[in-house]
Design an enzyme around this catalytic site. Structure first.
Site, short mmCIF file in Angstrom:
data_model
loop_
_atom_site.label_atom_id
_atom_site.label_comp_id
_atom_site.label_asym_id
_atom_site.label_seq_id
_atom_site.Cartn_x
_atom_site.Cartn_y
_atom_site.Cartn_z
CE LYS A 119 26.08 -51.15 -25.26
NZ LYS A 119 26.04 -50.52 -23.94
CD GLU A 143 16.40 -42.81 -28.55
OE1 GLU A 143 15.52 -42.82 -29.38
OE2 GLU A 143 17.44 -42.74 -28.71
CB VAL A 146 22.50 -45.71 -30.15
CG1 VAL A 146 23.62 -44.89 -30.60
CG2 VAL A 146 22.57 -46.93 -30.91
N GLY A 148 22.86 -43.79 -24.52
CA GLY A 148 21.94 -43.71 -23.42
C GLY A 148 21.00 -42.94 -23.50
N GLY A 201 31.02 -46.10 -12.86
CA GLY A 201 30.40 -47.13 -13.41
C GLY A 201 29.88 -46.60 -15.01
CG ASP A 215 30.04 -49.84 -25.81
OD1 ASP A 215 29.20 -50.43 -25.50
OD2 ASP A 215 29.94 -48.56 -25.89
CE LYS A 219 27.02 -47.56 -26.78
NZ LYS A 219 27.83 -46.92 -25.80
N GLY A 316 24.67 -44.69 -17.71
CA GLY A 316 24.28 -44.18 -16.23
C GLY A 316 22.86 -44.92 -16.06
#
Ligand code: HSE
Length: 439
Positions: A119, A143, A146, A148, A201, A215, A219, A316
């Protein structure tokens, strides 16, 4: 069946998830994609570590499984670019350096499709990347860039073509949501909650971008380009993060029947798109207030179909990996029918300065009789209608209280603060905090 061969650049958390799914679901994916979808090469600096972590055969990695130097990695990436046997490259190295930009441009210039979760890169260089893809008639799948696993790109790009998107709001950064939720539910300090988010994570390698709204703004800028067709520059979106959210703010939110969330907001009005990323007090009646932990959620309001809501995992390994694999399958099946539609309109991007919004303003004041009255009078003097005045939190020297307003503009609020400082310079002990209230 025709072959559709995949190379992955970068086999960390996300790249590893992509490889795992491509290997696990090979047969099924090939049926869905109408081609023999096969993972053939991976370039990663630390093959043994990635192979162990994600259970990927070492022979898929370039360089006989030995750790690579930067020069080795560049050499293998070049081999992939020059290979006629690769149809699509997955870029999961991350970051928005010139090196990464040049890498994705050479993927496209060497006539390969590109799928990326990057992103930051798209927010900064979308126009040149899309121009290069179109020139080479190659498709970009993004895809995973933005939220996940949430299929928000497909929904905005393909599913609402019979409608007009008016407003997008959402929780698009899991780390900050995890921090805020844990501060409320478990009484954790900001630092404790951040540490846990990193252990799980969710956080970016540099968590500053999670906390300062960077971040989330990447997005939002991608969604603004798709939904409203504006080639927005990231620096034109007003962004603030969750660093300044205090225990008092959380307690005022509670008193106001709200939760504090880092909200991405973009609304089209006439020829403008009003956009911001900022902590907002979200009313408990708005479903976004109920989204806790690292979950992401996006609310899209359309002209004809009204409200649509998507909720899911925003980060993830396998979650984000699944979004990348879904792009791979789609491109395998439909690449000759697809095109890269991105930005096309000239709406201007505006911050919320002159946009009517209800706000919560908290004042840190001298603790003396008449102060609340003086401040509320100044609010009224700027023609702002007050909805609620919360209890004063008294300490020995100061009293903190907050005022929730009916819709007004930031310009009106700034004028209130200016007048207070001019008339009674000693009353305010710090700069008042202003937070939009989302109903
Ligand atoms: N670090 C991001 C988040 C996930 O916390 O939501 C990837 O964008």
């Amino acid at each position: 069946m025709e072959n559709f061969r995949i190379a992955i650049l970068g086999c960390g958390t996300v790249g590893g998830g992509v490889a795992r799914i491509l290997l696990d679901m090979k047969g099924e994916l090939s049926k869905r994609g109408n081609k023999n979808i096969e993972l053939v090469k991976i370039v990663d600096m630390f093959p043994k570590k990635s192979s162990d972590k994600h259970g990927i055969p070492l022979n898929l990695f370039c360089g006989n499984g030995e750790d690579l130097t930067k020069d080795d990695a560049s050499k293998y990436i070049n081999e992939i670019m020059n290979s006629k046997d690769i149809d699509l490259v997955v870029e999961t190295i991350g970051g928005s350096s010139e090196y990464i930009l040049n890498t994705v441009l050479s993927v496209l210039n060497s006539k390969k499709h590109l799928v990326t979760a990057n992103k930051a890169l798209l927010a900064k260089y979308a126009s040149i990347i899309f121009e290069t893809a179109n020139k080479n008639q190659k498709i970009i799948g993004f895809e995973a860039s933005v939220c996940g696993a949430i299929p928000i790109i497909k929904v905005v790009k393909e599913c609402f073509t019979g409608d007009e998107i008016i407003l997008i709001s959402g929780i698009m950064n899991g780390t900050s949501n995890y921090i805020l939720s844990n501060m409320v539910e478990n009484g954790f300090s900001f630092d404790e909650a951040l540490k846990l988010a990193q252990q799980k994570g969710y956080a970016e390698s540099d968590p500053t971008l999670d906390i300062n709204g960077g971040d989330a703004s990447h997005k939002l800028s991608i969604l603004i380009k798709l939904a409203f067709g504006v080639d927005v520059k990231i620096e034109n979106i007003s962004v603030s993060g969750i660093q300044g959210v205090s225990k008092e703010d959380l307690s005022f939110a509670n008193e106001m029947d709200c939760k504090i969330k880092l909200i991405c907001f973009a609304q089209k009005k006439n020829d403008s798109v009003y956009a911001t990323v900022t902590p907002m007090m979200v009313k408990n009646s708005n479903f976004l207030s109920q989204i806790n932990g690292a979950t992401n959620a996006v609310r899209v309001i359309n002209k004809y179909s009204g409200e649509n809501i998507l909720i899911g995992k925003g980060a993830g390994s396998l979650e984000t990996g699944s979004a990348i694999v879904s792009d791979i399958v789609f491109i395998s099946k439909y690449s000759d029918k697809m095109s890269n539609v991105y930005s096309s309109s000239n709406y201007s991007i505006k911050d919320l300065n002159d946009f009517l919004f209800p706000y919560n303003i908290s004042f840190d004041t001298e603790d003396a009789p008449g102060i609340t009255g003086f401040i509320t009078t100044e609010v009224g003097n700027q023609n702002i209608n007050i909805d609620t005045v919360c209890h004063n939190r008294h300490s020995k020297e100061t009293a903190i209280f907050s005022i929730a307003t009916m819709p007004c503009t930031l310009s009106q609020i700034n004028k209130v603060i200016e007048e207070i400082k001019k008339k009674r310079p000693d009353v305010l002990k710090s700069q008042p905090k202003i937070m939009p209230i989302l109903y």
